[in-house]
Design a protein around this motif. Structure first.
Motif, mmCIF file in Angstrom:
data_model
loop_
_atom_site.group_PDB
_atom_site.id
_atom_site.type_symbol
_atom_site.label_atom_id
_atom_site.label_comp_id
_atom_site.label_asym_id
_atom_site.label_seq_id
_atom_site.Cartn_x
_atom_site.Cartn_y
_atom_site.Cartn_z
ATOM 1 N N ILE A 22 0.844 -1.201 0.000
ATOM 2 C CA ILE A 22 0.000 0.000 0.000
ATOM 3 C C ILE A 22 0.882 1.255 0.000
ATOM 4 C CG2 ILE A 22 -1.759 1.276 1.318
ATOM 5 C CD1 ILE A 22 -2.885 -1.375 0.562
ATOM 6 N N GLU A 23 1.918 1.216 0.847
ATOM 7 C CA GLU A 23 2.795 2.389 0.956
ATOM 8 C C GLU A 23 3.547 2.645 -0.345
ATOM 9 O OE1 GLU A 23 4.966 2.464 4.823
ATOM 10 O OE2 GLU A 23 3.641 0.817 5.355
ATOM 11 N N VAL A 24 4.028 1.563 -0.958
ATOM 12 C CA VAL A 24 4.769 1.708 -2.216
ATOM 13 C C VAL A 24 3.853 2.251 -3.319
ATOM 14 C CG1 VAL A 24 5.878 0.393 -4.076
ATOM 15 C CG2 VAL A 24 6.528 -0.021 -1.692
ATOM 16 N N ILE A 25 2.661 1.719 -3.396
ATOM 17 C CA ILE A 25 1.717 2.159 -4.428
ATOM 18 C C ILE A 25 1.370 3.637 -4.252
ATOM 19 C CG2 ILE A 25 -0.699 1.903 -5.171
ATOM 20 C CD1 ILE A 25 -0.159 -1.223 -4.629
ATOM 21 N N ASN A 26 1.130 4.051 -2.999
ATOM 22 C CA ASN A 26 0.847 5.471 -2.744
ATOM 23 C C ASN A 26 1.998 6.366 -3.166
ATOM 24 O OD1 ASN A 26 -1.715 5.099 -1.746
ATOM 25 N ND2 ASN A 26 -1.029 4.892 0.378
ATOM 26 N N ARG A 27 3.204 5.915 -2.858
ATOM 27 C CA ARG A 27 4.377 6.731 -3.198
ATOM 28 C C ARG A 27 4.575 6.827 -4.714
ATOM 29 N NH1 ARG A 27 8.627 6.559 0.553
ATOM 30 N NH2 ARG A 27 9.891 7.278 -1.200
ATOM 31 N N ALA A 29 2.271 6.572 -6.898
ATOM 32 C CA ALA A 29 1.191 7.411 -7.432
ATOM 33 C C ALA A 29 1.562 8.886 -7.285
ATOM 34 C CB ALA A 29 -0.116 7.104 -6.711
ATOM 35 N N LYS A 30 2.175 9.236 -6.165
ATOM 36 C CA LYS A 30 2.622 10.615 -5.957
ATOM 37 C C LYS A 30 3.651 11.034 -6.990
ATOM 38 C CE LYS A 30 1.796 11.555 -1.118
ATOM 39 N NZ LYS A 30 2.411 11.262 0.175
ATOM 40 N N GLN A 31 4.448 10.043 -7.443
ATOM 41 C CA GLN A 31 5.437 10.330 -8.487
ATOM 42 C C GLN A 31 4.818 10.290 -9.884
ATOM 43 O OE1 GLN A 31 8.753 7.608 -8.059
ATOM 44 N NE2 GLN A 31 9.003 8.037 -5.888
ATOM 45 N N LYS A 32 3.524 10.144 -9.933
ATOM 46 C CA LYS A 32 2.758 10.089 -11.183
ATOM 47 C C LYS A 32 3.092 8.873 -12.050
ATOM 48 C CE LYS A 32 1.421 14.818 -11.107
ATOM 49 N NZ LYS A 32 0.964 14.678 -9.715
ATOM 50 N N ILE A 155 13.556 3.520 5.323
ATOM 51 C CA ILE A 155 14.607 3.248 4.341
ATOM 52 C C ILE A 155 14.219 2.074 3.444
ATOM 53 C CG2 ILE A 155 16.997 2.420 4.097
ATOM 54 C CD1 ILE A 155 17.665 4.110 6.595
ATOM 55 N N ILE A 156 13.631 1.049 4.050
ATOM 56 C CA ILE A 156 13.224 -0.122 3.265
ATOM 57 C C ILE A 156 12.097 0.256 2.287
ATOM 58 C CG2 ILE A 156 12.351 -2.489 3.362
ATOM 59 C CD1 ILE A 156 15.163 -2.123 4.528
ATOM 60 N N ILE A 157 11.163 1.061 2.772
ATOM 61 C CA ILE A 157 10.078 1.490 1.878
ATOM 62 C C ILE A 157 10.667 2.305 0.714
ATOM 63 C CG2 ILE A 157 7.951 2.857 1.672
ATOM 64 C CD1 ILE A 157 7.413 0.514 3.464
ATOM 65 N N ASN A 158 11.605 3.196 1.030
ATOM 66 C CA ASN A 158 12.262 3.965 -0.046
ATOM 67 C C ASN A 158 12.893 3.041 -1.066
ATOM 68 O OD1 ASN A 158 11.615 6.397 1.074
ATOM 69 N ND2 ASN A 158 13.611 6.738 2.017
ATOM 70 N N ARG A 159 13.558 1.992 -0.579
ATOM 71 C CA ARG A 159 14.205 1.068 -1.504
ATOM 72 C C ARG A 159 13.160 0.356 -2.376
ATOM 73 N NH1 ARG A 159 17.415 -3.238 1.367
ATOM 74 N NH2 ARG A 159 18.711 -1.449 1.850
ATOM 75 N N ALA A 160 12.081 -0.070 -1.739
ATOM 76 C CA ALA A 160 11.036 -0.776 -2.483
ATOM 77 C C ALA A 160 10.438 0.135 -3.559
ATOM 78 C CB ALA A 160 9.952 -1.266 -1.524
ATOM 79 N N VAL A 161 10.217 1.400 -3.200
ATOM 80 C CA VAL A 161 9.673 2.369 -4.159
ATOM 81 C C VAL A 161 10.632 2.505 -5.339
ATOM 82 C CG1 VAL A 161 9.150 4.825 -4.514
ATOM 83 C CG2 VAL A 161 8.305 3.647 -2.479
ATOM 84 N N SER A 162 11.917 2.575 -5.034
ATOM 85 C CA SER A 162 12.879 2.759 -6.114
ATOM 86 C C SER A 162 13.001 1.495 -6.982
ATOM 87 C CB SER A 162 14.219 3.228 -5.525
ATOM 88 O OG SER A 162 15.272 2.406 -5.908
#
Ligand code: ZN
Length: 242
Positions: A22-27, A29-32, A155-162
């Protein structure tokens, strides 16, 4: 009107107590980047209750049964129908007791429908004969597991987003946006067995994911320690193949 399906489906909350998806998807989405993917909350009831599952583990329930009495079996039948509409499916997991991040694919999917190279994680885990994850039924599906133990969650969420964001951008026909490079060489581990709780309790060893141990001349790496206690499994055993 026929829905216009995108190329990528991101799956969150296959296990309802793992919020990373959920957190990754939201992030993203914010990055379009959501113009390039659809998403699915795989187990909404379990997510709402913040539990791994309601009746049985959804990740052991595919392909599912439409008329089952078990909630997750009905969900599985519904989810798989949707997942089939996509070229690539990424199922996002987190492990509170795990330390590593890795890609999970069923053995027979190796070198097939999902390009692993653009997934910037160094560890690939091969399941010889998995029963019940979506990836055992669909060859367009991989699972990403992010280990949270002793780590800073942010930090882990940031990595997953990237990792997921870079994969999305790496698909070359996605309007020419360039991927940030730095793809990791992959180490490959293969799951070949498991140890049950009673047996594991006999040894004075603290089993940890990816930490090599030797038990009665058998060298192996434990995986998913304590994640499948409800099935009587202490952990899975892996050997390193590359
Ligand atoms: Zn999970």
């Amino acid at each position: 009107m026929e829905k216009n399906y995108k190329k990528i489906l991101l799956i969150a909350a296959t296990h309802g107590n793992e919020r990373i998806g959920i957190e990754v998807i939201n992030r993203l989405a914010k990055q379009k980047l959501d113009v390039f993917f659809d998403f699915l909350v795989a187990n909404p009831k379990a997510l709402e209750k913040n539990v791994r599952f309601v009746d049985i583990d959804l990740n052991r329930s595919y392909p599912g049964k439409q008329k089952s009495k078990k909630y997750e079996e009905r969900l599985a039948a519904k989810n798989i129908k949707l997942a089939k509409k996509y070229k690539y499916v990424i199922d996002l997991h987190e492990a509170s007791s795990g330390t590593e991040d890795f890609i999970i694919i069923p053995r027979h999917r190796l070198n097939t429908a999902f390009p692993l190279d653009p997934i910037n994680l160094g560890t690939v885990l091969i399941w010889p004969d998995p029963k019940g994850p979506l990836g055992s039924c669909l060859k367009n599906t991989i699972e990403l597991e992010f280990g949270m133990k002793g780590k800073n969650r942010k930090i882990i969420i940031n990595r997953a987003v990237s990792v997921v964001g870079n994969f999305i951008l790496s698909l070359d026909d996605l309007n020419g946006r360039k991927t940030a490079g730095n793809r990791k060489r992959k180490e490959i581990f293969e799951v070949y067995g498991k140890m049950n709780l009673q047996e594991a309790a006999k040894y004075r060893v603290e089993f940890q994911d990816f930490k090599k141990v030797k038990i009665k001349d058998e060298l192996f790496y434990p995986l998913l320690v304590d994640q499948y206690k409800d099935l009587g499994i202490a952990f899975y055993k892996m050997k390193r193949t590359a």
